[in-house]
Design an enzyme around this catalytic site. Structure first.
Site, PDB file in Angstrom:
ATOM      1  N   ILE A 210       0.881  -1.110  -0.011  1.00  0.00           N
ATOM      2  CA  ILE A 210      -0.033  -0.102  -0.025  1.00  0.00           C
ATOM      3  C   ILE A 210       1.030   1.254  -0.039  1.00  0.00           C
ATOM      4  CG2 ILE A 210      -1.660   1.213   1.282  1.00  0.00           C
ATOM      5  CD1 ILE A 210      -2.885  -1.181   0.293  1.00  0.00           C
ATOM      6  N   HIS A 211       0.820   2.054  -1.018  1.00  0.00           N
ATOM      7  CA  HIS A 211       1.706   3.254  -0.858  1.00  0.00           C
ATOM      8  C   HIS A 211       0.876   4.579  -1.301  1.00  0.00           C
ATOM      9  CE1 HIS A 211       1.782   2.422  -5.107  1.00  0.00           C
ATOM     10  NE2 HIS A 211       2.276   3.493  -5.359  1.00  0.00           N
ATOM     11  N   ARG A 212      -0.230   4.417  -1.879  1.00  0.00           N
ATOM     12  CA  ARG A 212      -1.137   5.360  -2.736  1.00  0.00           C
ATOM     13  C   ARG A 212      -1.298   6.515  -1.789  1.00  0.00           C
ATOM     14  NH1 ARG A 212      -1.561   5.634  -7.712  1.00  0.00           N
ATOM     15  NH2 ARG A 212      -0.757   3.722  -8.425  1.00  0.00           N
ATOM     16  N   ARG A 245       7.070   5.982   1.645  1.00  0.00           N
ATOM     17  CA  ARG A 245       5.910   7.004   2.087  1.00  0.00           C
ATOM     18  C   ARG A 245       4.949   6.421   3.216  1.00  0.00           C
ATOM     19  NH1 ARG A 245       2.645  10.685  -0.439  1.00  0.00           N
ATOM     20  NH2 ARG A 245       3.416  10.638  -2.568  1.00  0.00           N
TER      21      ARG A 245
END
Ligand code: UD1
Length: 366
Positions: A210-212, A245
């Protein structure tokens, strides 16, 4: 005066780019008649785990030129890449600039080359989420509008480009180049000991990325996702290689670095990650590429997004868009476990030979 040997600059910047240029670099290197490939890395991703390790895993040389632009706001990052890339391209004087995917480096590269009169070839053109709040959608649309050669991975993409008025003779349906890298790496994934390191058995764990910004920059949403993963981890191990992130945002939440069932680890290299993903029961992601890789592998994928620029993955029955709520994720994971093993038809030209087709087109048109 131009030299007789043609030069192709292959531009990369971020993690999802490396596996898309590697097959093309290899074809260009193997063929004596054609192009001399020059790899330029913008430095958008700079951590060794997000960059260097991929060059080793993909068996491509370190970049010929590194622009080292690093992080920044979108404008800053795009601007810094443009400023650093222009003199580099002037020095190399390439016959074509190849850009891939939809990251800030893709758009920055296309803009610089188009204004210098260098033909731009966009690999993975025409994908559309129709969601302009996504930075990648802006990057895709603008890059396509100024590219001279557009290589598409599926027929939907051809339709999108034609609707936007791109002349059909510029569009070439060549298949999915990322699958070229996947096919190649699957021959060696059994050399990875990642499953032992993560203490998991094939088919008995969930793999997560998950990075969005839409999922990780909002603390409320990020918390829901992590709670769902922790919950799932109580009945089945969850392995979660954490993007920088996401790591920063998890630190801000003050979360402890994973519980026993939820195994949060540093980002993995390509060989390790493909071994982890290809043996997972279910994958949870918000990545673009992983939706396609799981489709090729026939693995159930749950994508925490409201839309996708890769609708073919949904049509194939492997991918589902899901909400980011704690209970939504847990419920969808339980449902996905029931769908494991369903046969998945092959997608046209996702066959490991896309780089060769791109090379043939480039030889004809450049
Ligand atoms: C970028 C791409 C996205 C792609 C993703 C894959 C854009 C607009 N987004 O998002 O399409 O799916 O890469 O990873 O181009 N950072 C590090 N180390 C690094 C790289 C980044 O610490 O090696 C940090 C940066 O400082 C920044 C954050 O991670 O705070 C995000 O990096 P950035 O390159 O802006 O975008 P991604 O979220 O990685």
């Amino acid at each position: 005066m131009r030299s007789v040997v043609k030069k192709a600059v292959l531009l990369v910047g971020a993690r999802p780019n490396y596996m898309k240029i590697a097959p093309l670099w290899r074809v260009m290197k193997l063929e004596s008649a054609g192009f001399v490939p020059v790899i330029i890395h913008t430095g958008q991703h700079y951590d060794p785990q997000m960059s260097d390790i991929f060059f080793d895993d993909l068996a491509i040389p370190q970049p010929d030129v590194c622009l080292d632009v690093g992080s920044g706001s979108h404008a800053e990052q795009t601007g810094k890449i443009m400023i650093a890339l222009e003199p580099a391209l002037m020095g190399i004087d390439p016959n074509v600039l190849v850009v891939v995917g939809d990251v800030n480096s893709t758009l920055a590269g296309a803009l610089v080359a188009a204004k210098m009169g260098i033909p731009v070839a966009h690999v993975e053109a025409g994908l559309r989420s129709f969601d302009r709040t996504m930075p990648e959608e802006i990057n895709r649309m603008l890059t396509d509008s100024i590219s001279s050669i557009l290589f598409t991975s599926c027929k939907d993409a051809d339709k999108n480009l034609k609707k936007e008025g791109i002349p059909p003779e510029r569009i070439h349906f060549v298949g999915n180049i990322m699958i070229d890298s996947l096919v190649k790496v699957l021959r060696i994934t059994n050399t990875s000991d990642v499953l032992e390191r993560m203490r998991v058995e094939p088919g008995k764990y969930v793999c997560v990325t998950i990075h969005r910004p839409s999922n990780v920059d909002d603390m409320r949403i990020l918390k829901e996702i992590i709670l769902a993963l922790e919950d799932t981890g109580r009945s089945m191990p969850v392995v979660f290689p954490v993007h920088p992130r996401t790591k920063k945002m998890i630190a801000r939440l003050g979360w402890k670095w994973g519980s026993n069932g939820l195994r949060m680890v540093e980002p993995l290299g390509y060989v390790d990650f493909m071994q982890l993903m290809s043996n997972a029961a279910v994958v949870v992601t918000d990545s673009g590429g992983i939706q396609e890789e799981t489709t090729y592998l026939g693995i159930q994928c749950l994508t925490i997004r409201e839309n996708t620029e890769r609708p073919i993955t949904i049509a194939q029955g492997t991918n589902r868009l899901i909400k980011s709520g704690h209970e939504d994720i847990v419920r969808e994971l339980q449902d996905a476990l029931k769908r494991i093993g369903r046969p998945v038809p092959q997608i046209e030209l996702w066959d490991g030979k896309t780089a060769e087709r791109i090379f043939e087109v480039l030889k004809k048109v450049i």
